[in-house]
Design a protein around this motif. Structure first.
Motif, PDB file in Angstrom:
ATOM      1  N   LEU A 131       0.667  10.423   4.166  1.00 42.28           N
ATOM      2  CA  LEU A 131       1.921  10.084   3.580  1.00 42.28           C
ATOM      3  C   LEU A 131       1.606  10.789   2.093  1.00 42.28           C
ATOM      4  O   LEU A 131       2.455  11.282   1.744  1.00 42.28           O
ATOM      5  CB  LEU A 131       2.229   8.689   2.978  1.00 42.28           C
ATOM      6  CG  LEU A 131       3.481   8.181   2.460  1.00 42.28           C
ATOM      7  CD1 LEU A 131       4.779   8.825   2.729  1.00 42.28           C
ATOM      8  CD2 LEU A 131       3.379   6.849   2.094  1.00 42.28           C
ATOM      9  N   GLY A 132       0.431  10.376   1.631  1.00 41.03           N
ATOM     10  CA  GLY A 132      -0.010  11.059   0.149  1.00 41.03           C
ATOM     11  C   GLY A 132      -0.063  12.667   0.322  1.00 41.03           C
ATOM     12  O   GLY A 132       0.345  13.351  -0.586  1.00 41.03           O
ATOM     13  N   VAL A 133      -0.557  13.210   1.278  1.00 45.71           N
ATOM     14  CA  VAL A 133      -0.621  14.740   1.454  1.00 45.71           C
ATOM     15  C   VAL A 133       0.825  15.055   1.461  1.00 45.71           C
ATOM     16  O   VAL A 133       1.242  16.133   0.900  1.00 45.71           O
ATOM     17  CB  VAL A 133      -1.282  14.951   2.736  1.00 45.71           C
ATOM     18  CG1 VAL A 133      -1.133  16.457   3.213  1.00 45.71           C
ATOM     19  CG2 VAL A 133      -2.801  14.865   2.668  1.00 45.71           C
ATOM     20  N   MET A 134       1.732  14.533   2.345  1.00 44.38           N
ATOM     21  CA  MET A 134       3.152  15.114   2.206  1.00 44.38           C
ATOM     22  C   MET A 134       3.902  14.939   1.133  1.00 44.38           C
ATOM     23  O   MET A 134       4.632  15.919   0.704  1.00 44.38           O
ATOM     24  CB  MET A 134       3.905  14.274   3.503  1.00 44.38           C
ATOM     25  CG  MET A 134       5.306  14.869   3.741  1.00 44.38           C
ATOM     26  SD  MET A 134       5.298  16.620   4.360  1.00 44.38           S
ATOM     27  CE  MET A 134       4.473  16.458   5.694  1.00 44.38           C
ATOM     28  N   TYR A 135       3.417  13.952   0.250  1.00 41.56           N
ATOM     29  CA  TYR A 135       3.989  13.772  -0.922  1.00 41.56           C
ATOM     30  C   TYR A 135       3.508  14.475  -2.085  1.00 41.56           C
ATOM     31  O   TYR A 135       4.333  15.286  -2.665  1.00 41.56           O
ATOM     32  CB  TYR A 135       4.353  12.134  -1.236  1.00 41.56           C
ATOM     33  CG  TYR A 135       5.210  11.964  -2.712  1.00 41.56           C
ATOM     34  CD1 TYR A 135       6.494  11.570  -2.311  1.00 41.56           C
ATOM     35  CD2 TYR A 135       4.651  11.887  -3.689  1.00 41.56           C
ATOM     36  CE1 TYR A 135       7.182  11.168  -3.325  1.00 41.56           C
ATOM     37  CE2 TYR A 135       5.480  11.669  -4.844  1.00 41.56           C
ATOM     38  CZ  TYR A 135       6.816  11.189  -4.572  1.00 41.56           C
ATOM     39  OH  TYR A 135       7.470  11.021  -5.798  1.00 41.56           O
TER      40      TYR A 135
ATOM     41  N   MET B 209       0.636  -1.133  -0.152  1.00 45.27           N
ATOM     42  CA  MET B 209      -0.031   0.074  -0.127  1.00 45.27           C
ATOM     43  C   MET B 209       0.785   1.271  -0.114  1.00 45.27           C
ATOM     44  O   MET B 209       0.528   2.223  -0.874  1.00 45.27           O
ATOM     45  CB  MET B 209      -1.023  -0.087   1.066  1.00 45.27           C
ATOM     46  CG  MET B 209      -2.045  -1.155   1.076  1.00 45.27           C
ATOM     47  SD  MET B 209      -3.228  -0.909   2.339  1.00 45.27           S
ATOM     48  CE  MET B 209      -2.404  -1.197   3.871  1.00 45.27           C
ATOM     49  N   VAL B 210       2.018   1.359   0.697  1.00 43.00           N
ATOM     50  CA  VAL B 210       2.800   2.438   0.812  1.00 43.00           C
ATOM     51  C   VAL B 210       3.611   2.628  -0.538  1.00 43.00           C
ATOM     52  O   VAL B 210       3.397   3.620  -1.108  1.00 43.00           O
ATOM     53  CB  VAL B 210       3.924   2.227   1.904  1.00 43.00           C
ATOM     54  CG1 VAL B 210       4.982   3.250   1.902  1.00 43.00           C
ATOM     55  CG2 VAL B 210       3.321   2.299   3.380  1.00 43.00           C
ATOM     56  N   ARG B 211       3.978   1.567  -1.015  1.00 42.74           N
ATOM     57  CA  ARG B 211       4.640   1.634  -2.265  1.00 42.74           C
ATOM     58  C   ARG B 211       3.452   2.176  -3.637  1.00 42.74           C
ATOM     59  O   ARG B 211       3.954   3.107  -4.356  1.00 42.74           O
ATOM     60  CB  ARG B 211       5.221   0.218  -2.812  1.00 42.74           C
ATOM     61  CG  ARG B 211       6.132   0.506  -4.049  1.00 42.74           C
ATOM     62  CD  ARG B 211       6.766  -0.967  -4.311  1.00 42.74           C
ATOM     63  NE  ARG B 211       7.391  -0.793  -5.481  1.00 42.74           N
ATOM     64  CZ  ARG B 211       8.725  -0.392  -5.833  1.00 42.74           C
ATOM     65  NH1 ARG B 211       9.270   0.076  -4.626  1.00 42.74           N
ATOM     66  NH2 ARG B 211       9.026  -0.422  -7.043  1.00 42.74           N
ATOM     67  N   HIS B 212       2.426   1.463  -3.457  1.00 40.38           N
ATOM     68  CA  HIS B 212       1.319   1.942  -4.468  1.00 40.38           C
ATOM     69  C   HIS B 212       1.207   3.266  -4.218  1.00 40.38           C
ATOM     70  O   HIS B 212       0.956   4.201  -5.453  1.00 40.38           O
ATOM     71  CB  HIS B 212       0.199   1.140  -4.100  1.00 40.38           C
ATOM     72  CG  HIS B 212      -0.964   1.433  -5.384  1.00 40.38           C
ATOM     73  ND1 HIS B 212      -0.698   0.805  -6.600  1.00 40.38           N
ATOM     74  CD2 HIS B 212      -2.148   1.882  -4.909  1.00 40.38           C
ATOM     75  CE1 HIS B 212      -1.934   1.394  -7.157  1.00 40.38           C
ATOM     76  NE2 HIS B 212      -2.593   1.799  -6.298  1.00 40.38           N
ATOM     77  N   VAL B 213       1.006   3.912  -3.042  1.00 43.81           N
ATOM     78  CA  VAL B 213       0.630   5.291  -2.898  1.00 43.81           C
ATOM     79  C   VAL B 213       1.926   6.273  -3.533  1.00 43.81           C
ATOM     80  O   VAL B 213       1.484   7.272  -4.461  1.00 43.81           O
ATOM     81  CB  VAL B 213       0.185   5.672  -1.514  1.00 43.81           C
ATOM     82  CG1 VAL B 213       0.347   7.242  -1.251  1.00 43.81           C
ATOM     83  CG2 VAL B 213      -1.168   5.233  -1.093  1.00 43.81           C
ATOM     84  N   LEU B 214       3.096   5.817  -3.217  1.00 46.73           N
ATOM     85  CA  LEU B 214       4.045   6.727  -3.850  1.00 46.73           C
ATOM     86  C   LEU B 214       4.165   6.493  -5.441  1.00 46.73           C
ATOM     87  O   LEU B 214       4.339   7.542  -6.054  1.00 46.73           O
ATOM     88  CB  LEU B 214       5.258   6.374  -3.066  1.00 46.73           C
ATOM     89  CG  LEU B 214       5.407   6.653  -1.401  1.00 46.73           C
ATOM     90  CD1 LEU B 214       6.686   5.839  -0.805  1.00 46.73           C
ATOM     91  CD2 LEU B 214       5.317   8.235  -1.253  1.00 46.73           C
ATOM     92  N   LEU B 215       4.127   5.512  -5.725  1.00 45.51           N
ATOM     93  CA  LEU B 215       4.406   5.177  -7.366  1.00 45.51           C
ATOM     94  C   LEU B 215       3.214   5.933  -7.988  1.00 45.51           C
ATOM     95  O   LEU B 215       3.586   6.580  -9.088  1.00 45.51           O
ATOM     96  CB  LEU B 215       4.469   3.676  -7.437  1.00 45.51           C
ATOM     97  CG  LEU B 215       5.804   3.070  -7.275  1.00 45.51           C
ATOM     98  CD1 LEU B 215       5.582   1.460  -7.327  1.00 45.51           C
ATOM     99  CD2 LEU B 215       6.959   3.598  -8.042  1.00 45.51           C
ATOM    100  N   SER B 216       2.159   5.898  -7.559  1.00 44.26           N
ATOM    101  CA  SER B 216       0.914   6.218  -8.269  1.00 44.26           C
ATOM    102  C   SER B 216       1.341   7.927  -8.365  1.00 44.26           C
ATOM    103  O   SER B 216       1.133   8.497  -9.468  1.00 44.26           O
ATOM    104  CB  SER B 216      -0.331   6.281  -7.469  1.00 44.26           C
ATOM    105  OG  SER B 216      -0.770   4.595  -7.476  1.00 44.26           O
TER     106      SER B 216
END
Length: 212
Positions: A167-171, A100-107
């Motif tokens: 994490l998504g907000v920060m990225y 899930m973490v990787r998916h959020v970042l890669l997306s």
């Protein structure tokens, strides 16, 4: 085949497409949906025009009407998290946190579209925000909770999803410099264990086995 222009995916919604390309119908619809999702996570629904979506997607406004009919029909697709949840949760429980973490970042890094982030802006969208919230609870939170073993599955699912949203907000919204200059694999290695603790509590059913 439909000829159109493709915008730079890293550019803002008003940047002109630099060169013509050809896409088939499914690729074109996917590009339009990505553009609409991007804008929905950054503007109020009422402020988003088909022209802005078209410019972001690198297509003409009539092409959006051809594939989706009107703005409401387009955003009915964008307000669903069904497809996003399927991809987000597509991993065994013992590796779900990292996935899930990787998916959020890669997306965000590769497609410019976080699978969850548009829920953060639900208050901007008035009655459409109610639809976003209801879809998010049912299609993401409840779906994750149904997979979790052990007690307090609903609470643990919401805490895990909350960490992904942060994490998504920060990225993607804050644009954290350290996050953007650190390899996604490194961020995943640091962040995923905290998410995984809600997915499979230590010594709980389905907990990952420690390596020896």
């Amino acid at each position: 085949m439909v000829q159109e222009h493709r915008a730079d995916p890293a550019a803002g919604p008003s940047r002109a497409a630099p060169y013509p390309v050809r896409r088939d119908a499914e690729e074109t619809k996917a590009a339009i949906l990505r553009a609409a999702r991007y804008l929905l996570a950054r503007r109020a629904h009422a402020d988003i025009t088909l022209k802005a979506v078209a410019e972001r997607a690198g297509v003409s406004p009539p092409l959006i009407l051809k594939y989706f009919g009107n703005k409401d029909a387009l955003f009915a697709h964008v307000m669903s998290f069904e497809t996003d949840a399927a991809a987000l949760l597509d991993a065994p429980l013992d590796r779900l946190g990292a996935h899930m973490v990787r998916h959020v970042l890669l997306s965000q890094a590769e497609q410019g579209a976080d699978p969850l982030l548009r829920i953060v802006f639900a208050p901007l969208h008035r009655e459409h925000g109610d639809v976003l919230r209801a879809n998010f609870r049912a299609q993401v939170g409840d779906r994750l909770a149904a997979r979790l073993p052990g007690p307090d599955a609903g609470l643990r699912a919401e805490l895990a999803v909350g960490m992904l949203l942060g994490l998504g907000v920060m990225y993607g919204i804050v644009g954290g410099r350290a996050l953007h200059t650190t390899a996604i694999d490194d961020v995943t290695e640091r962040y995923a264990p905290a998410v995984q603790r809600y997915v499979t509590p230590e010594d709980g059913p389905g907990a990952p086995v420690a390596s020896t």
